[in-house]
Design an enzyme around this catalytic site. Structure first.
Site, PDB file in Angstrom:
ATOM      1  N   TYR A 224      -1.864  -0.120  10.431  1.00 19.92           N
ATOM      2  CA  TYR A 224      -2.072  -0.816   9.160  1.00 19.92           C
ATOM      3  C   TYR A 224      -0.868  -0.632   8.241  1.00 19.92           C
ATOM      4  O   TYR A 224      -0.315  -1.598   7.700  1.00 19.92           O
ATOM      5  CB  TYR A 224      -3.337  -0.302   8.483  1.00 19.92           C
ATOM      6  CG  TYR A 224      -3.442  -0.692   7.027  1.00 19.92           C
ATOM      7  CD1 TYR A 224      -3.665  -2.013   6.652  1.00 19.92           C
ATOM      8  CD2 TYR A 224      -3.295   0.259   6.019  1.00 19.92           C
ATOM      9  CE1 TYR A 224      -3.748  -2.377   5.309  1.00 19.92           C
ATOM     10  CE2 TYR A 224      -3.380  -0.090   4.683  1.00 19.92           C
ATOM     11  CZ  TYR A 224      -3.601  -1.414   4.333  1.00 19.92           C
ATOM     12  OH  TYR A 224      -3.674  -1.774   3.011  1.00 19.92           O
TER      13      TYR A 224
ATOM     14  N   SER B 210       0.827  -1.202   0.000  1.00 17.76           N
ATOM     15  CA  SER B 210       0.000   0.000   0.000  1.00 17.76           C
ATOM     16  C   SER B 210       0.857   1.246   0.000  1.00 17.76           C
ATOM     17  O   SER B 210       1.983   1.250   0.525  1.00 17.76           O
ATOM     18  CB  SER B 210      -0.902  -0.019   1.243  1.00 17.76           C
ATOM     19  OG  SER B 210      -1.541   1.222   1.432  1.00 17.76           O
TER      20      SER B 210
ATOM     21  N   LYS C 253       2.123  -3.369   6.746  1.00 20.17           N
ATOM     22  CA  LYS C 253       2.501  -3.521   5.340  1.00 20.17           C
ATOM     23  C   LYS C 253       4.006  -3.353   5.159  1.00 20.17           C
ATOM     24  O   LYS C 253       4.661  -4.123   4.435  1.00 20.17           O
ATOM     25  CB  LYS C 253       1.748  -2.502   4.487  1.00 20.17           C
ATOM     26  CG  LYS C 253       0.262  -2.784   4.326  1.00 20.17           C
ATOM     27  CD  LYS C 253      -0.001  -4.034   3.501  1.00 20.17           C
ATOM     28  CE  LYS C 253      -1.456  -4.227   3.166  1.00 20.17           C
ATOM     29  NZ  LYS C 253      -1.715  -5.454   2.391  1.00 20.17           N
TER      30      LYS C 253
END
Length: 685
Positions: free
Chosen positions: A156, A128, A160
């Site tokens: 989050y 991402s 990643k």
């Protein structure tokens, strides 16, 4: 062990995963999906099968479970992995960070361990742009290149980036073995142009487009625009929006790149974006244009963590992957609106219940109930595209089983199933087509009945695709690729059920298309056993039937056609009350004389009427076919049902039509034709 090479897609039932599976199949790849369905729906997989007309194996697996994942790798010859599975809501990750670290990082570690154990070394990772954090903190980093320093600002994004680091460390440990493509993408939007798959967020959407879609269908009151005082064209933030189909194609490009460089070993990052930023209000205007009206919105204060501009610099992907976006924001908004209109509640559909039907740990059989809670409920399974149950005002009217395993037993007399490729009998199991003689397996004395070993009643159909086409009217579609059998040619079979709840009607439409070969033979029907008696009646005794015909097919001693039509006996011209043993029926009656391979343009002609005075139920069977077989179930010997537990009315083509010159055009299918027919069951209570 399956000998095909598969791409394993983790999280393949999700938004981006499902669109990538569609593109994988379109590019000739075989796929197997694993997903724990915690933030997705199996309905996307069922729809993918119908959309691609391709079998896509699915396994409900949580990646943190090594044994479950290892079992999947043992079942398929897996060549590579595309890894989408993971929790993905930025806001939620700040509230439950431990769950994000456990699920995303541990799940990836287990996946890599299983890959290593099975000698699989190619992986495309769905990362991402959040790994960059606030790229505006550095000069000259907008649009954002891959060289931009990373610095995620939420759990989050940190998961990643941690996974990216794990992949780099693993690659460094054995540079010539491991091949990793790390794809950092920006803001996926849109839906598949078919309108069959799209984004279905649980709860309140976190992203702009899904939220606007829910406002447009009145699931949300209004859109909140977080700030209009940024230094942009209209004061709202700028983001790089990418159509999800373009994004899916980016994963295909990355996978092909790994295939081309697999001997070298690789671990490399690519940004996937358009390179062109759009403001929030520009996207709003585009979506309103797609909807055809303005949707309500309110400007509120800036949201913590938001920055002015996050736009990708996708030059590396264009140069190395030969990939760039093709679809703009306007197209994405149109596709999203098409998906939203057809699926206002995502994959959830009011009045429809969908569950797994098998109980052996596999997840390729479905039980779909349409009209749940209404006066007309119909249940289907993709095992044989079978009608499992019909309830009229709470009264069951067909025979059915409760488990998939019961439908797969040898003593299942085709209960509720779609019968094909060739229903009814073929004399001596033999026919001639295009100058060649074909011999089928015999299963009915000297004859072949219901296609013998090729029968559809135990086959797993693709789908189903369930749609709510109008108020109280639903369609349920199944597909079957019927290839490499004793029959000549390969065919695609479509079974479309239409459930009309207000009218208490079930309409069945069959279509057959020849995919390969010069010609084949076909005769499709449904094999439901009806019992209109009071609840759980074990016999059809007392039911009154009326056969609407004056002619029937003359039969030989082995129940095959002589080729002649004869008058039906006088007692069959009148209403018949079925007794405990008499009359015994297994005859082919004539509905019309037209001979055609596609009868769907014909009117629905009444074939049989049945009434049970005790229950008050009435059934009217109509169809477009030239004949119909009426059968009183005298030879049922099943673990659940005995003789005369139900009666059948099977519209179709004349018995053994392929071996009679004046009837064979009704069953011979060529490439320039479609097989077609319709059957309707109408109930009154």
């Amino acid at each position: 062990m399956n000998t095909k090479n598969y791409v394993l897609v983790t999280g393949g039932a999700g938004y981006i995963g499902s669109h990538t599976v569609a593109e994988l199949v379109a590019n000739g790849y075989e796929c197997v999906i694993v997903d724990n369905l915690s933030n997705s729906s199996y309905e996307s997989v069922a729809r993918l099968q119908v959309l691609t007309q391709h079998q896509i194996p699915f396994h409900k697996v949580d990646l943190v479970n090594y044994n479950d994942l290892d079992r999947v790798f043992s079942m398929y010859d897996i060549d590579s992995v595309i890894h989408f599975a993971g929790l993905k809501a930025v806001g939620e990750s700040t509230q439950i960070p431990l769950k994000y670290y456990h699920n995303n990082i541990l799940g990836t570690l287990v996946l890599l361990e299983v890959m290593q154990a099975h000698g699989v070394h190619k992986l495309v990772f769905s990362s991402s742009a959040t790994v960059y954090g606030d790229a505006t903190r550095f000069p000259n980093m907008i649009p954002i290149p891959e060289e931009c320093p990373t610095g995620p600002i939420n759990p989050y994004g940190r998961t990643k980036l941690a996974i990216e680091e794990i992949l780099k460390d693993l690659h460094d440990s054995d540079k010539k073995t491991w091949n990793f493509a790390i794809l950092r993408y920006f803001n996926p939007i849109g839906a598949h142009p078919s309108g069959l798959i799209g984004e279905d967020p649980l709860g309140i959407p976190n992203n702009l487009l899904p939220y606007m879609a829910q406002v447009a269908v009145k699931r949300r009151e209004k859109l909140f625009v977080f700030g209009d005082d940024y230094d942009s064209r209209d004061g709202t933030p700028i983001r790089d929006y990418i159509h999800v189909v373009d994004l899916a194609k980016g994963h295909i490009a990355a996978l092909k790149y790994l295939d081309e460089h697999s001997q070298e070993g690789l671990c490399r990052e690519w940004n996937l974006g358009s390179g062109h930023g759009s403001t929030v209000m520009e996207v709003y205007d585009s979506f309103c244009k797609a909807v055809g009206k303005k949707i309500p919105f309110e400007v509120v204060g800036r949201r913590a963590g938001d920055v002015l501009n996050l736009t990708a610099k996708p030059d590396r992907a264009a140069l190395e992957l030969k990939w760039k976006t093709q679809l703009d924001v306007d197209i994405a908004c149109r596709d999203l609106w098409r998906w939203t209109v057809g699926n206002p509640f995502g994959y959830e559909m009011r009045g429809v219940r969908s569950t797994f039907f098998n109980n052996d740990g596999e997840y390729d059989s479905r039980l779909i109930t349409v009209g749940k809670g209404s006066a007309f409920e119909v249940s289907f399974t993709n095992v044989g595209a079978t009608i499992v149950d019909i309830e009229v005002c709470g009264q069951p009217v067909v025979l059915g089983f409760e488990k998939e395993s019961e439908y797969l037993r040898d003593d299942n007399p085709y209960i509720g199933a779609t019968i094909g490729r060739y229903a009814n009998r073929i004399k001596n199991g033999e026919f001639k087509l295009d100058g060649e003689v074909f011999q089928l397996t015999k299963n009915d004395g000297s004859n072949t009945n219901h296609s013998a070993v090729q029968s559809y009643h135990k086959r797993k159909f693709l789908g189903p695709l369930v749609r709510n086409v109008d108020k109280g009217i639903y369609t349920v579609q199944f597909l079957l690729d019927d290839s490499h059998t004793e029959f000549p040619g390969d065919v695609l079979i479509k079974v479309n059920y239409e459930v009309n709840i207000p009218k208490k009607e079930l309409l069945i439409e069959y279509e057959g298309i020849l995919l390969n070969g010069n010609s084949t033979i076909m005769n499709l029907t449904n094999h439901s056993y009806f019992n209109l008696g009071a609840f759980h009646s074990e016999s059809i005794e007392g039911t009154e039937i009326q056969i609407h015909a004056s002619k029937q097919v003359e039969l030989t001693s082995s129940s095959c056609a002589t080729g002649k039509l004869i008058d039906i006996p006088q007692r069959f011209r009148e209403k018949i009350t079925l007794g405990p043993e008499d009359p015994k029926l297994d005859y082919c009656f004539v509905s019309r004389n037209e001979i055609a391979i596609d009868t769907r343009k014909n009117d629905l002609k009444t074939m049989l009427t049945a009434v049970n005075s005790e229950s008050g139920l009435k059934l009217v069977v109509t169809g477009t076919d030239p004949s119909f077989q009426v059968y009183t179930g005298d030879f049922i010997h099943n673990q659940k049902y005995g003789p005369r537990a139900g009666f059948c009315c099977e519209p179709g083509r004349f018995i053994d039509a392929v071996n009679h010159t004046h009837w064979r055009n009704a069953v011979i299918l060529t490439k320039d034709q479609s097989y077609g027919s319709k059957i309707c069951y109408k109930f009154e209570f």
